[in-house]
Design a protein around this motif. Structure first.
Motif, PDB file in Angstrom:
ATOM      1  N   PHE A 102       0.844  -1.190   0.000  1.00 55.11           N
ATOM      2  CA  PHE A 102       0.000   0.000   0.000  1.00 55.11           C
ATOM      3  C   PHE A 102       0.879   1.239   0.000  1.00 55.11           C
ATOM      4  CE2 PHE A 102      -2.636  -3.213   2.164  1.00 55.11           C
ATOM      5  CZ  PHE A 102      -3.670  -3.276   1.234  1.00 55.11           C
ATOM      6  N   PHE A 106      -1.229   6.469   1.640  1.00 56.48           N
ATOM      7  CA  PHE A 106      -2.395   5.688   2.069  1.00 56.48           C
ATOM      8  C   PHE A 106      -1.987   4.545   2.985  1.00 56.48           C
ATOM      9  CE2 PHE A 106      -2.641   7.197  -2.327  1.00 56.48           C
ATOM     10  CZ  PHE A 106      -3.389   8.332  -2.068  1.00 56.48           C
ATOM     11  N   GLY A 107      -0.818   3.971   2.691  1.00 58.52           N
ATOM     12  CA  GLY A 107      -0.317   2.915   3.568  1.00 58.52           C
ATOM     13  C   GLY A 107       0.842   3.443   4.385  1.00 58.52           C
ATOM     14  N   ILE A 108       1.552   2.531   4.988  1.00 59.09           N
ATOM     15  CA  ILE A 108       2.713   2.921   5.795  1.00 59.09           C
ATOM     16  C   ILE A 108       3.954   2.430   5.085  1.00 59.09           C
ATOM     17  CG2 ILE A 108       3.939   2.490   7.952  1.00 59.09           C
ATOM     18  CD1 ILE A 108       1.227   2.316   9.311  1.00 59.09           C
ATOM     19  N   ASN A 150       2.238   6.348  13.536  1.00 57.82           N
ATOM     20  CA  ASN A 150       2.992   5.141  13.822  1.00 57.82           C
ATOM     21  C   ASN A 150       4.088   5.428  14.835  1.00 57.82           C
ATOM     22  OD1 ASN A 150       5.176   2.909  12.651  1.00 57.82           O
ATOM     23  ND2 ASN A 150       3.021   2.303  12.736  1.00 57.82           N
TER      24      ASN A 150
ATOM     25  N   THR C 137      -9.597  -4.165  -1.151  1.00 63.29           N
ATOM     26  CA  THR C 137      -9.583  -5.122  -0.043  1.00 63.29           C
ATOM     27  C   THR C 137     -10.816  -6.002   0.029  1.00 63.29           C
ATOM     28  OG1 THR C 137     -10.688  -3.635   1.476  1.00 63.29           O
ATOM     29  CG2 THR C 137      -8.301  -3.451   1.331  1.00 63.29           C
ATOM     30  N   ALA C 142     -14.808   0.652   5.779  1.00 69.51           N
ATOM     31  CA  ALA C 142     -13.526   1.292   5.480  1.00 69.51           C
ATOM     32  C   ALA C 142     -12.641   1.333   6.709  1.00 69.51           C
ATOM     33  CB  ALA C 142     -13.766   2.701   4.950  1.00 69.51           C
ATOM     34  N   VAL C 143     -13.237   1.516   7.893  1.00 68.75           N
ATOM     35  CA  VAL C 143     -12.428   1.589   9.111  1.00 68.75           C
ATOM     36  C   VAL C 143     -11.681   0.274   9.331  1.00 68.75           C
ATOM     37  CG1 VAL C 143     -12.531   1.825  11.607  1.00 68.75           C
ATOM     38  CG2 VAL C 143     -13.931   3.295  10.159  1.00 68.75           C
ATOM     39  N   VAL C 146      -8.932  -0.107   6.635  1.00 68.67           N
ATOM     40  CA  VAL C 146      -7.738   0.708   6.865  1.00 68.67           C
ATOM     41  C   VAL C 146      -6.945   0.133   8.042  1.00 68.67           C
ATOM     42  CG1 VAL C 146      -6.907   2.982   7.532  1.00 68.67           C
ATOM     43  CG2 VAL C 146      -8.791   2.768   5.914  1.00 68.67           C
ATOM     44  N   LEU C 147      -7.662  -0.233   9.069  1.00 66.57           N
ATOM     45  CA  LEU C 147      -7.017  -0.761  10.262  1.00 66.57           C
ATOM     46  C   LEU C 147      -6.207  -2.015   9.932  1.00 66.57           C
ATOM     47  CD1 LEU C 147      -7.014  -0.281  13.380  1.00 66.57           C
ATOM     48  CD2 LEU C 147      -8.756  -2.054  13.506  1.00 66.57           C
ATOM     49  N   ALA C 149      -5.497  -3.350   6.828  1.00 64.73           N
ATOM     50  CA  ALA C 149      -4.666  -3.429   5.633  1.00 64.73           C
ATOM     51  C   ALA C 149      -3.730  -2.246   5.487  1.00 64.73           C
ATOM     52  CB  ALA C 149      -5.563  -3.539   4.404  1.00 64.73           C
ATOM     53  N   TYR C 150      -4.320  -1.093   5.233  1.00 61.20           N
ATOM     54  CA  TYR C 150      -3.457   0.049   4.927  1.00 61.20           C
ATOM     55  C   TYR C 150      -2.557   0.405   6.088  1.00 61.20           C
ATOM     56  CZ  TYR C 150      -6.557   0.698   0.925  1.00 61.20           C
ATOM     57  OH  TYR C 150      -7.261   0.521  -0.217  1.00 61.20           O
ATOM     58  N   ARG C 151      -3.151   0.363   7.267  1.00 55.03           N
ATOM     59  CA  ARG C 151      -2.353   0.696   8.434  1.00 55.03           C
ATOM     60  C   ARG C 151      -2.139  -0.538   9.303  1.00 55.03           C
ATOM     61  NH1 ARG C 151      -1.480   6.082   8.626  1.00 55.03           N
ATOM     62  NH2 ARG C 151      -0.473   5.731  10.610  1.00 55.03           N
ATOM     63  N   PHE C 153       0.422  -1.987   9.957  1.00 54.55           N
ATOM     64  CA  PHE C 153       1.626  -1.890  10.783  1.00 54.55           C
ATOM     65  C   PHE C 153       1.301  -1.257  12.133  1.00 54.55           C
ATOM     66  CE2 PHE C 153       5.973  -0.190  11.640  1.00 54.55           C
ATOM     67  CZ  PHE C 153       6.604  -1.407  11.688  1.00 54.55           C
ATOM     68  N   ASP C 154       0.405  -0.281  12.097  1.00 55.09           N
ATOM     69  CA  ASP C 154      -0.069   0.293  13.354  1.00 55.09           C
ATOM     70  C   ASP C 154      -0.703  -0.789  14.209  1.00 55.09           C
ATOM     71  OD1 ASP C 154       0.648   2.831  12.933  1.00 55.09           O
ATOM     72  OD2 ASP C 154      -1.349   3.601  12.463  1.00 55.09           O
TER      73      ASP C 154
ATOM     74  N   ALA D  64     -18.387   5.166   7.581  1.00 54.39           N
ATOM     75  CA  ALA D  64     -17.650   4.713   6.403  1.00 54.39           C
ATOM     76  C   ALA D  64     -17.896   3.247   6.108  1.00 54.39           C
ATOM     77  CB  ALA D  64     -16.164   4.988   6.587  1.00 54.39           C
ATOM     78  N   PRO D  80     -12.400   7.665   7.516  1.00 52.51           N
ATOM     79  CA  PRO D  80     -12.053   6.502   8.339  1.00 52.51           C
ATOM     80  C   PRO D  80     -10.712   6.666   9.050  1.00 52.51           C
ATOM     81  CG  PRO D  80     -11.711   6.003   6.022  1.00 52.51           C
ATOM     82  CD  PRO D  80     -12.297   7.394   6.077  1.00 52.51           C
ATOM     83  N   VAL D  84      -9.584   5.154  12.757  1.00 50.60           N
ATOM     84  CA  VAL D  84      -8.648   4.030  12.878  1.00 50.60           C
ATOM     85  C   VAL D  84      -7.591   4.346  13.925  1.00 50.60           C
ATOM     86  CG1 VAL D  84      -6.863   2.739  11.678  1.00 50.60           C
ATOM     87  CG2 VAL D  84      -9.015   3.266  10.524  1.00 50.60           C
TER      88      VAL D  84
END
Lengths: 585, 653, 179, 125
Positions: A102, A106-108, A150, C137, C142-143, C146-147, C149-151, C153-154, D64, D80, D84
């Protein structure tokens, strides 16, 4: 067993946490992707310690020794990964890893540049060192993130691990100190989070590279941007322990076990300071300071104040570990001064001093640990005559102390040179003066220690006389003369200090030159174990704990590294050069 | 000058530094350990000597170790000026090593390994200072020198030694800070710190105000070790160190590294031309002249021999600085030549003081009447060196002072010539009585020293119980409270030392004098008995308030040790230091003159050859320098330096 | 959006609960007030269209947290007080007031609540998530997407935090025999 | 409409954030009971969460949940992203609280008090 688990489990996390916050310069995201080498190594840097820590935890329940071995293997692996990464950074410039494919914003994305590679390597190496010293801790990892939220998460993991480590001390004091640390640390992190919120509300993004661009678009003088900077800086200031946000730190350092103090002082604050560089240079960039000179001045003079206040407080301490803790307040002030100067020399100086301080202060705490195990000496009075009882650790301590004072060519000097150069170039005479004076300020508290270790007769530190002397000292600590007389007063109240002194001399005089080095000062030594302590560093100790050859070796090695790093400063700077160019552009 | 890449400059530093390893490794075997010391010294001098012909032929040897910090190379270079100092320090190190062995063993000192290791480290650092290619490298070694010397100053581990060490660190690190600040400013101003004969060109274009500020900073920094007033007060205190340390380090290596730094700044950073343009030469010369005279006057009033020598050192160092500051070629030659000249002479004097101490445990001049019978060779050497100090021909001091005089008169600054002559007189005034009484007086019939306290020429027949010049009376000022001790004695001393000369320096000298009472610590019972017996006399001694019973003494010593501004006696030996209290008390064996005066000893029987040999060698060196200065290399080197800086091929016919 | 009575009421409730939490001297009462505060907050978040967060807050903030707090006072002590409320010390209030003031001065510069032109809404990051999440995805929420997939790593970090906290508690309580 | 009323009507959430964080901070500084300090810490954190959630809100927006499968259909959605972040932050917060409470239990076991003043005396600070 539980302590083992504790340290084993949390230490690794610390690493992770400590982990990595790296980022990129203000270059745009697209540019970043185009100019960096992709590599699977950065996430490994994070994952390996995590996995190892789980493994140690699992194994540690049954087999203490095996847990240590796993941790050690993990740590060495970590050094290898970090080393490889650093090498790739040197050859390829910058290494990134786009997590899950990603693309940012949008991604990390994990970004390793010269600076984060150095910090990663530092963490890995310090971990190995502390592990060898503790023989019972776990590994840690390091990560690199290009995302400010992060960064918050990882700061909190670092914090959590640090709180647990502090609390792993046996005394109730450790718990109190840990709670204090936790509260203030959480406030700091929350303020940082609030800053992230302001940045988000102003720009709608969180990726550092993207943020840098967006903040410039929004305007550096807009209120939310300023607020974001203020809250992030203050939040990190708490974690770094800059004066007057340092209040958690002396308690935390002095109440925790020695290995932990070393670990925290070498890594936790260091990582926070690293986060500060990232925030200041990668997110807000130099232009922010240009647009808001007040922000820079506040940071700069606040840091300078920290230098002075930290040293002053250090001089007034009775306990060696507290002295070292306040010394950290002062030294991190110096680091922050370097960062706030926003010129090349200052930044290089800040980074070098940051790394150097990690090595020096961490090892000083380890040396203090060795000394405490061997002699139970913890206060400055008790350090009298230590050099004869614990020669190797004392010598390492002295070398490290002089390096910290800034005696060239050790790393302490080189960092100071750069920072001073930066201050002069930036036209900041007051700050330059503070930097120069920091040498003398540092001298003030270290010379006191060294003098006692090497040139004071051993006094009875356990008897009533010692107590009296201690009482006298606290008020007189600032002044050598007074403190000297205070000790004597105490001495005459109980044991006759003069007599003790004389005995020591008699002993000495009757000895011949041949065994001078092995002199035990037996006349005044009540511990009774000092005689055999000399030439063999691994002998009996009063408390039942043992000083292993490994512990001594770590400290000695660190002393050598502290000096050698100074001579390698040019190479360090070369490694940092591409990164610096990005940061300062 | 042709620069040749060579490892020899680095080698010189390393040989000295590596000998430390040998010294530490063989700490348990003193003979082998001392062998390493000697080996290191010889090796260093050999390496440096091997470069002499090349340097005289106009070559410079350079070791470049790469970049230290951006724009500054970590490089060593042997040029004539560096050679002068490096050769001197290493040469005298050889001699001092032998002397150290005799001295340390003679006194059965503690921590000898630390002593020899720190000594080697100090010399290595001094050689590094000499060969530094630029100001920053010089600073590196300058600071290392501070650290390396600290254990030597504090060697005694007594309260006063620690106080002296603390003071030493504070002063010299303070100076180091000033040097650092100056170096950074210089770098920012000119982009370089490399030494350039005749001055760094870019500095001439820099803002004159900043250039002056840099000069002031550097001068302050180096002035500390060069003991320029008012930055000198660490030096007399540092005399608490063992005598060889006082000799080599506090008369040669350490203090001269300060002077050498000033020489580098004057000759190779600013250059005489720019110095003149900026108008900084004259203030420097004025400070030097002031130091020169004031220190001489203070020396007159010191009864402790090493202290008198220390003030003499302060005064003589200023000759060098003065010579450099006058900025004329001849005076520069004089000043630079005074570096080796003073080194040889002062080393002789210190060695003699040490020899007397080892043999007779006498430290105070007032105890030395007739000592020429006991130690004829030593005192003869002392006499020769004193003569040289005063500038009497045929000894080294004459040649350098001659050049200095020519230089100051020739450049129209005759006022400094007057200062020099006046100081010569003062030199005689404080050295002659020592020599005179050593040979021509007896303990029973001697005047009291220091001279300023009694009319010149002395007064005979003073009984020990007589009222003192300081106004102290028997039993006066008895003070049981240790805390009150200091102020009490201060008051007495103020009365004691008030002199017409005591203008700005009175305070200084008062506190110096205050400390003159030694820590009356006793070790062996016979002495203790003596102390008790002689109580009556003690009470009427110069500092009545310092008197107390022996038991109290010990305690009070602890209490006040650090508050004393200076060493009471030669710190190298606690046993004897107490006896410096007994100024005119002639009956306590074996310290001070024995009953019936000093016995007669024949040549060679007065002391061990480890001590006598070095004394004779150094004094011979001083004479050689005085008779055939050109042949002794140093003058040639000096002329080469000055020629390089000013372009004058040969300064004085 | 404009302030409706429902919102005003909820907000008022939250504020009052917060204040009560601070002022009640008794720890148990304070915990109860805090639980109410959390619940009110969770409800308010529902109005702000954040159901996932609201759910979490209700479960974790009001539920787990209160439980932990109660457990703590059960294992330690609930001091009894004569006074019903805390006394307010002016010095501390001054310090806090200063902080509040500083924070307050930034409010006017923030975008109005719910403004569609606010950067958070307007910038490409949010737009991208809204536009592409499902396609990329396959997750409608969406939350969650994002939680996870996109983030992600968080979220890894989050898991680590919980892990770390667990171990930290183990360490801290080792003497209590909790393990 | 005056500026103040306007502020009140359009940025009321942020005002609440400011007030609540002030309350939280006050509790951390002033309350002597350690448990109440921890509660204060949570009040403070929750206030910051409110800040984030507010930024995500859009007038008339829907949660969302992308009914139409994305692609912009279905009208405005709230962002979103901040939500998150806060999900993560809540978990972090509760973890911290757990550790803090564990420490409190241990402190009580050690010293028998949770009163800050008393503790200060016992530990000799």
């Amino acid at each position: 067993m539980i302590p083992t688990v504790a340290v084993t489990g949390t230490a690794p996390l610390t690493g992770v946490v400590a982990a990595l916050l790296s980022g990129v310069g203000p270059a745009s995201v697209e540019q970043l992707l185009a100019t960096s080498a992709n590599s699977p190594l950065p996430p490994l840097l994070v994952a390996v310690p995590l996995l190892v820590s789980i493994a140690t935890l699992a194994v540690g329940y049954r087999f203490d020794r095996a847990a240590w071995s796993i941790a050690a293997i993990g740590a060495v692996l970590q050094v290898a990964i970090a080393g490889t990464l650093a090498w790739r950074v040197v050859t390829a410039g910058r290494v990134i890893h786009v997590l899950g494919g990603f693309v940012p914003p949008f991604g990390i994305v994990l970004v390793v540049d010269g600076l984060s590679a150095l910090v990663a390597l530092l963490i890995a190496v310090v971990t190995v060192g502390v592990l060898v010293y503790l023989r019972q801790a776990g590994p840690r990892g390091l990560g690199t993130t290009g995302d400010v939220f992060n960064m918050y998460v990882f700061l909190e993991i670092t914090g959590l691990a640090a709180y647990a480590l502090v609390a792993s001390g046996d005394s109730g004091l450790a718990a109190v100190a840990a709670l204090k640390y936790l509260m203030l640390g959480t406030v700091g992190a929350s303020l940082f989070l609030l800053g992230v919120g302001y940045a988000l509300i102003a720009t709608g993004t969180l990726t550092m590279a993207d943020l840098a661009v967006r903040l410039a678009e929004v305007g550096y003088q807009s209120t939310p941007v300023r607020a974001a900077f203020a809250f992030m800086t203050v939040g990190l200031g708490v974690k770094i322990a800059l004066f007057p946000l340092h209040t958690w730190q002396p308690d935390a350092y002095s109440a925790s076990p020695d290995g932990v103090s070393a670990f925290i002082s070498a890594l936790v604050s260091t990582v926070s300071a690293y986060a500060l560089v990232r925030v200041v240079y990668s997110v807000f960039t130099v232009e922010f300071f240009a647009a808001n000179p007040l922000a820079r001045d506040l940071l700069l003079y606040g840091a300078a104040l920290s230098v002075i206040a930290g040293s002053t407080l250090a001089v007034t301490q009775r306990e060696v570990k507290r002295t070292l803790a306040y010394s950290s307040v002062s030294q991190f002030g110096l680091v922050a001064v370097g960062f706030a100067l926003t010129n090349r020399a200052g930044l290089v100086g800040g980074i070098i001093h940051l790394l150097g301080h990690a090595v020096m202060k961490g090892s000083l705490f380890l040396a203090v640990g060795i000394i405490a195990i061997r002699t139970d000496a913890r206060t400055i009075e008790e350090y009298a005559g230590l050099a004869r009882r614990v020669p190797v650790a004392s010598a390492a301590f002295a070398v490290l102390a002089f390096a910290m004072i800034g005696v060239p060519p050790a790393v302490g000097f080189v960092g100071k040179w750069y920072i001073l150069l930066g201050a002069v170039e930036a036209g900041e005479p007051v700050v330059a003066l503070v930097v120069v004076a920091s040498t003398l300020l540092t001298l003030a508290y270290f010379a006191r220690l060294i003098e006692r270790m090497y040139f004071s007769p051993v006094t009875d530190s356990t008897g009533p006389a010692g107590t009296v002397a201690d009482g006298g000292e606290s008020s007189a600590g600032r002044d050598g003369r007074e403190s000297e007389s205070a000790v004597a007063d105490g001495g005459s109240a109980g044991t006759d200090a003069a007599t003790v002194d004389r005995n020591a001399e008699d002993t000495r005089d009757t000895r011949n030159d041949s065994d001078v080095e092995a002199d035990t000062s037996a006349g005044a030594d009540t511990d009774g174990d000092a005689g055999s302590a000399e030439l063999d560093p691994v002998t009996d100790d009063p408390s039942g704990r043992e000083v292993t050859a490994g512990m001594t070796a770590v400290v000695v090695l660190a002393a050598i590294v502290a000096v050698a790093l100074g001579l390698l400063a040019t190479e360090l700077e070369a490694l940092l050069r591409p990164t610096l160019e990005v940061l300062l552009s | 000058m042709i620069e040749t890449g060579s490892l020899r400059p680095l080698g010189a530093v390393l040989v000295a530094a590596l000998s430390i390893v040998g010294i530490v490794v063989f700490r348990a075997r003193p003979n082998v350990r001392e062998g390493w010391s000697v080996l290191g010294a010889l090796g260093t001098v050999a390496v440096i000597a091997s470069m002499v012909p090349g340097v005289l032929a106009g070559q410079a040897y350079v070791t470049d170790l790469g970049t230290f910090v951006p724009g500054v190379r970590f490089a060593l270079r042997v040029d004539p000026l560096g050679l002068l100092f490096g050769l001197l320090a290493s040469l005298l190190w050889v001699i001092t090593t032998f002397y150290s062995i005799g001295y340390m063993r003679g006194l059965d000192e503690h921590a000898q390994t630390r002593y020899f290791a720190a000594f080697a480290a100090s010399v290595a650092a001094a050689v590094g200072v000499a060969f530094a290619r630029n100001l920053l490298v010089l600073f590196v070694f300058y600071e290392l020198l501070t650290v390396a010397t600290y254990p030597l100053v504090t060697h005694d581990e007594t309260g006063e030694a620690r106080a002296a060490g603390r003071k030493y660190l504070a002063y010299t690190f303070g100076g180091g800070v000033a040097v650092l600040a100056g170096t950074v400013l210089l770098y920012v101003l000119t982009g370089t710190t490399a030494f350039t004969p005749g001055g760094i060109a870019a500095l001439a274009e820099a803002d004159p105000v900043l250039a002056r500020a840099v000069f002031a900073l550097l001068l302050t920094g180096f002035g500390v070790k060069a003991a320029l007033m008012p930055l000198h007060s660490w030096l007399p205190d540092a005399m608490v160190a063992p005598t060889p340390v006082s000799g080599l380090l506090h008369a040669v290596a350490v203090v001269k590294s300060g002077v050498f730094g000033i020489a580098r700044v004057v000759l190779d950073v600013y250059g005489p031309g720019l110095m003149g343009d900026l108008g900084v030469g004259l203030p420097l010369a004025a400070i030097a002249a002031f130091t020169l005279l004031t220190a001489s006057v203070i020396a007159l009033r010191k009864d402790n021999l090493k202290r008198r020598l220390a003030y003499s050192t302060i005064s003589q160092l200023s000759y060098i600085v003065l010579g450099l500051a006058i900025l004329s070629p001849a005076s520069m030659v004089g000043g630079l030549l005074h570096i080796p000249a003073h080194a040889f002479m002062k080393l002789t004097l210190f060695f003699c003081a040490g020899a007397i101490h080892v043999e007779t445990h006498t430290d105070d001049i007032s105890d030395m009447a007739g000592i020429g019978r006991r130690m004829p060779v030593t005192m003869l050497a002392f006499a020769v060196a004193s003569a040289g100090m005063a500038g009497i021909p045929l000894v080294a001091g004459f040649v350098s002072k001659w050049y200095l005089l020519i230089g100051s008169v020739g450049s129209g600054q005759a006022i400094f010539a007057v200062v020099l002559l006046l100081s010569g007189v003062l030199n005689i005034a404080y050295f002659w009585p020592i020599v005179y009484q050593a040979f021509f007086e007896t303990p029973e019939a001697s005047d009291r020293k220091p001279l300023v306290e009694s009319p010149l020429g002395g007064r005979y027949g003073d009984g020990p119980a007589a009222t003192r010049a300081d106004g102290g009376r028997p039993g006066d000022g008895r003070d049981e409270d240790p805390k009150g001790d200091r102020s009490e004695s201060d008051r007495n001393d103020t009365a004691a030392t008030e002199t017409p000369l005591g203008s700005g320096t009175t305070r200084e000298t008062d506190s110096e004098a205050a400390g003159e009472t030694p820590p009356p610590e006793t070790q062996d019972s016979p002495t203790e008995t003596d102390a008790v017996q002689s109580e009556g006399e003690q009470a009427v001694d110069r500092y009545p308030s310092d008197h107390a019973l022996p038991g109290d003494d010990r305690e009070r010593d602890e209490n006040t040790a650090d508050s004393k501004n200076e060493t009471a006696g030669p710190g190298e030996d606690r046993e004897s230091s107490e006896h410096s209290t007994f100024h005119d008390h002639a009956y306590d064996e074996p310290h001070g003159p024995p009953a019936g005066g000093w016995e007669q000893r024949a040549f060679g029987e007065e002391s061990s050859w480890f001590v006598l040999g070095p004394i004779l060698t150094v004094v011979a060196g001083a004479v050689v320098l005085g008779i055939v200065p050109y042949w002794a290399i140093f003058l040639r080197v000096v002329e080469l330096i000055v020629a390089g800086v000013t372009g004058t091929p040969r300064v004085v016919g | 959006m404009s302030l409706t009575f429902l919102e005003a009421g909820l907000l008022g409730f939250v504020l009052v609960c917060g204040l009560t939490t601070a002022l009640l001297k008794d720890v148990l009462s304070s915990i109860i007030a805090f639980a109410a505060y959390s619940l009110g907050m969770a409800m308010f978040w529902v109005i702000l269209r954040a159901p996932d967060v609201a759910l979490t807050e209700a479960a974790v903030g009001a539920g787990v947290m209160s439980l932990l707090l109660l457990l703590t006072i059960a294992r330690t002590v609930r001091p009894s007080h004569e006074a019903f409320t805390e006394s307010i010390r002016l010095r501390t209030a001054g310090v806090v007031g200063a902080f509040v003031l500083v924070l307050g001065t930034t409010i006017p510069s923030l975008p109005a609540i719910g403004s569609p032109s606010a950067p958070v809404i307007d910038y490409r990051v949010t737009e991208y998530y809204i536009a592409n999440t499902y396609a990329q995805t396959g997750v409608k929420n969406a939350v969650t997407a994002v939680l996870a997939a996109y983030r992600g790593f968080d979220t890894l970090g989050e898991a680590t935090v919980v892990f770390a906290a667990g171990i930290a508690v183990l360490v801290v309580l080792r003497k209590e025999g909790f393990v | 409409m005056s500026a103040v009323t306007d502020l009140l009507l359009t940025r009321y959430n942020y005002l609440a954030v400011v007030v609540l964080s002030g309350i939280g901070m006050y509790m951390m500084i002033e309350n002597r009971n350690l448990v109440k300090k921890v509660i204060g810490m949570n009040v403070f954190q929750t206030a910051i969460f409110l800040f984030f959630i507010t930024t995500a809100y859009v007038e008339g927006g829907a949660p969302a949940i992308l009914e139409s499968g994305g692609g912009g259909g279905g009208g405005p959605y709230v962002s979103p992203l901040p939500q998150v972040l806060i999900l993560t932050a809540i978990v972090v917060g509760v973890s911290l609280t757990a550790v803090a409470l564990a420490l409190i239990v241990r402190i009580y076991a050690e010293y028998g008090t949770l009163d800050e003043e008393a503790l200060r005396e016992v530990t000799g600070e």
